[in-house]
Scaffold this active site. Structure first.
Site, PDB file in Angstrom:
ATOM      1  N   ALA A 161     -17.311  17.085  15.324  1.00 23.83           N
ATOM      2  CA  ALA A 161     -18.946  16.881  15.105  1.00 23.83           C
ATOM      3  C   ALA A 161     -19.438  15.467  15.253  1.00 23.83           C
ATOM      4  O   ALA A 161     -20.712  15.360  15.325  1.00 23.83           O
ATOM      5  CB  ALA A 161     -19.364  17.625  13.953  1.00 23.83           C
ATOM      6  N   ASP A 162     -18.618  14.633  14.673  1.00 30.20           N
ATOM      7  CA  ASP A 162     -19.151  13.343  14.537  1.00 30.20           C
ATOM      8  C   ASP A 162     -17.926  12.294  15.345  1.00 30.20           C
ATOM      9  O   ASP A 162     -17.257  11.473  14.716  1.00 30.20           O
ATOM     10  CB  ASP A 162     -19.355  12.828  13.282  1.00 30.20           C
ATOM     11  CG  ASP A 162     -20.043  11.351  13.034  1.00 30.20           C
ATOM     12  OD1 ASP A 162     -20.492  11.089  14.037  1.00 30.20           O
ATOM     13  OD2 ASP A 162     -19.958  10.883  12.155  1.00 30.20           O
ATOM     14  N   LEU A 163     -17.770  12.319  16.902  1.00 28.09           N
ATOM     15  CA  LEU A 163     -16.713  11.582  17.316  1.00 28.09           C
ATOM     16  C   LEU A 163     -16.937  10.096  17.480  1.00 28.09           C
ATOM     17  O   LEU A 163     -18.127  10.150  18.396  1.00 28.09           O
ATOM     18  CB  LEU A 163     -16.599  12.252  18.619  1.00 28.09           C
ATOM     19  CG  LEU A 163     -15.080  11.470  19.179  1.00 28.09           C
ATOM     20  CD1 LEU A 163     -13.853  11.700  18.576  1.00 28.09           C
ATOM     21  CD2 LEU A 163     -14.760  12.178  20.878  1.00 28.09           C
ATOM     22  N   ASN A 167     -13.937   7.166  13.235  1.00 26.16           N
ATOM     23  CA  ASN A 167     -13.214   8.355  12.800  1.00 26.16           C
ATOM     24  C   ASN A 167     -11.825   8.546  14.041  1.00 26.16           C
ATOM     25  O   ASN A 167     -11.063   9.659  13.878  1.00 26.16           O
ATOM     26  CB  ASN A 167     -14.047   9.595  13.191  1.00 26.16           C
ATOM     27  CG  ASN A 167     -15.114   9.765  11.992  1.00 26.16           C
ATOM     28  OD1 ASN A 167     -14.588   9.505  10.692  1.00 26.16           O
ATOM     29  ND2 ASN A 167     -16.317  10.344  12.283  1.00 26.16           N
TER      30      ASN A 167
END
Length: 235
Positions: A161-163, A167
């Site tokens: 969801a938050d590449l 991360n």
């Protein structure tokens, strides 16, 4: 799982996990806690009986955080952020993909809302891709490896969801994706895969050094990353 709260844990990682595992003060009193930058409000590194782990308390971001703080609307145990992420991480591990190994998750329900925590094994001796970029270490070779890493997850139908560059972890033995909050399994499709890649691209451009030539970035970093992605995804 009862109505007030529950703990989900990997019995192979630890035969017993209780509420103390999710209490920073418990670890602090034993000299087994230290904070680490990153995420909303940071995370805690804890020295547990099964090795060094990461303790994360789920917190909201943006304007809604001022209203809701660390509370989430209760929609059932399976829909809770911690249970969903724990199970996705377990599936990632089952598939042999490089992500954080899940140890335990806990939610505590209070009427219409709940709060949640997650414990994962720490990935040792790692730098974020953002740190590598800042240090000038993001070259074409590393970019190809990052592309291949993302492609492996996409081939398995795992949507992050938050590449972003914070991360992706880089270690001496390989690369990892972390922070799968709100991630899920999806049927592989070009639309969400490309959207994921665009999000990573925005993150890298935003973190590039001031005055850095975007054309040089595209040639030296982004095109090799896409090459590594396509080669791995199509293999």
């Amino acid at each position: 799982m009862d109505a007030d709260g529950a703990i989900l844990f990997d019995a192979e990682a630890s035969p017993q996990v209780d509420d103390d595992w999710f209490a920073p003060d418990y670890w602090r009193e034993r000299g087994a806690l230290r904070s680490q930058p990153g995420g909303r409000g940071g995370v805690q590194l804890i020295a547990t009986p099964v090795g060094e782990c990461v303790l994360r308390h789920y917190r909201r971001g943006g304007l809604v955080a001022k209203l809701m703080g660390d509370r989430y609307l209760w929609r059932g145990a399976d829909a809770s952020r911690c249970v969903a992420e724990f199970r996705l991480l377990a599936e990632i591990a089952r598939l042999g993909l490089p992500g954080p190994a899940p140890v335990a998750a806990r939610y505590r329900r209070h009427g219409l809302f709940y709060r949640a925590d997650l414990v994962t094994r720490r990935i040792a001796d790692a730098q974020t891709l953002a740190e590598c970029l800042a240090a000038g270490r993001l070259d074409a070779e590393l970019a190809r490896e990052v592309g291949a890493l993302v492609a492996r997850f996409h081939r398995a139908g795992i949507w992050h969801a938050d590449l972003n560059a914070h991360n992706v972890l880089v270690t001496g033995t390989g690369l990892y994706l972390i922070d799968f909050d709100r991630g899920r399994l999806r049927a592989p499709a070009e639309g969400w895969r490309l959207a994921n890649l665009r999000r990573l691209h925005r993150s890298l451009v935003k973190l590039s050094r001031p005055g850095h030539d975007i054309g040089v970035f595209e040639h030296d970093v982004w095109q090799p990353l896409l090459y590594g992605y396509e080669r791995t995804f199509s293999a």
